[in-house]
Design a protein around this motif. Sequence first.
Motif, PDB file in Angstrom:
ATOM      1  N   SER A   2      -5.102  33.983  18.540  1.00  0.00           N
ATOM      2  CA  SER A   2      -5.275  32.474  17.947  1.00  0.00           C
ATOM      3  C   SER A   2      -6.560  32.312  17.127  1.00  0.00           C
ATOM      4  O   SER A   2      -6.639  31.716  16.218  1.00  0.00           O
ATOM      5  CB  SER A   2      -5.143  31.636  19.100  1.00  0.00           C
ATOM      6  N   GLU A   3      -7.690  32.837  17.627  1.00  0.00           N
ATOM      7  CA  GLU A   3      -8.979  32.653  16.722  1.00  0.00           C
ATOM      8  C   GLU A   3      -8.746  33.411  15.341  1.00  0.00           C
ATOM      9  O   GLU A   3      -9.344  32.936  14.462  1.00  0.00           O
ATOM     10  CB  GLU A   3      -9.979  33.426  17.467  1.00  0.00           C
ATOM     11  N   GLY A   4      -7.952  34.600  15.429  1.00  0.00           N
ATOM     12  CA  GLY A   4      -7.697  35.319  14.177  1.00  0.00           C
ATOM     13  C   GLY A   4      -7.209  34.387  13.233  1.00  0.00           C
ATOM     14  O   GLY A   4      -7.240  34.124  11.988  1.00  0.00           O
ATOM     15  N   ARG A   6      -6.880  31.161  13.250  1.00  0.00           N
ATOM     16  CA  ARG A   6      -7.886  30.070  12.978  1.00  0.00           C
ATOM     17  C   ARG A   6      -8.732  30.468  11.656  1.00  0.00           C
ATOM     18  O   ARG A   6      -8.717  29.868  10.921  1.00  0.00           O
ATOM     19  CB  ARG A   6      -8.537  29.516  13.999  1.00  0.00           C
ATOM     20  N   GLU A   7      -9.221  31.462  11.964  1.00  0.00           N
ATOM     21  CA  GLU A   7     -10.363  31.984  10.998  1.00  0.00           C
ATOM     22  C   GLU A   7      -9.654  32.420   9.678  1.00  0.00           C
ATOM     23  O   GLU A   7     -10.185  32.192   8.466  1.00  0.00           O
ATOM     24  CB  GLU A   7     -11.124  32.904  11.342  1.00  0.00           C
ATOM     25  N   TYR A  10      -5.594  29.272   9.393  1.00  0.00           N
ATOM     26  CA  TYR A  10      -5.729  27.901   9.497  1.00  0.00           C
ATOM     27  C   TYR A  10      -6.712  27.137   8.715  1.00  0.00           C
ATOM     28  O   TYR A  10      -6.570  26.292   7.970  1.00  0.00           O
ATOM     29  CB  TYR A  10      -5.785  27.763  10.985  1.00  0.00           C
ATOM     30  N   GLY A  34     -16.577  24.935  23.387  1.00  0.00           N
ATOM     31  CA  GLY A  34     -16.863  26.276  23.008  1.00  0.00           C
ATOM     32  C   GLY A  34     -17.865  26.316  22.006  1.00  0.00           C
ATOM     33  O   GLY A  34     -18.622  27.423  21.602  1.00  0.00           O
ATOM     34  N   ARG A  37     -18.549  23.837  16.686  1.00  0.00           N
ATOM     35  CA  ARG A  37     -17.347  24.377  15.733  1.00  0.00           C
ATOM     36  C   ARG A  37     -16.912  23.186  15.064  1.00  0.00           C
ATOM     37  O   ARG A  37     -16.718  21.899  15.299  1.00  0.00           O
ATOM     38  CB  ARG A  37     -16.262  24.748  16.687  1.00  0.00           C
ATOM     39  N   CYS A  54       0.923  28.324  10.459  1.00  0.00           N
ATOM     40  CA  CYS A  54       0.495  29.500  11.276  1.00  0.00           C
ATOM     41  C   CYS A  54       1.572  29.733  12.284  1.00  0.00           C
ATOM     42  O   CYS A  54       1.771  31.152  12.408  1.00  0.00           O
ATOM     43  CB  CYS A  54      -0.865  28.965  11.764  1.00  0.00           C
TER      44      CYS A  54
END
Length: 153
Positions: A2-4, A6-7, A10, A34, A37, A54
């Motif tokens: 999910s972080e991948g 996002r960066e 997304y 976190g 951000r 996504c």
Amino acid sequence: VSEGFREVMYLPLCKALGRRLGGNPTPAPSTGPGGPRGRPAGGRLAQALAMISCFAVSGLGHELLMDFLTGRLTVEWGGFFLLHGGLIIGEQLVRRRLPFSVPSVVGWALTMAVMLGTGEWLFLPPLRRCGLFAGLVEHYEGLWSGFLAAVGL
């Protein structure tokens, strides 16, 4: 994963769609659980379109995985991910309009019910049809038995 998303997908989509749709192309600073951000650039429409994109890409990736494993595509896995993207957008719209905050336990229970229901409806049938589900269950039963034997139970 999910972080991948996002960066790599997304946030750039939010920025591009925000410019295209006339929203704010610059992320707004915020701090969350976190740490620092930024809130994604673009308006809510840009954010919703980026989010559904996504989920569509994730659904396509899962469809390709199913094609690799079984030799055929299904529409069910793609539908599963698109549906979940739409449900998350709908949840955000509903939460903004509610005059109260939904208790965490209620949100968790609803999320689990939706995941179990849509999983049974869209995600598991292709696995069952090709026999992968039974193979996975057998594999994990073997792992569990091995673990129990290793700890002496």
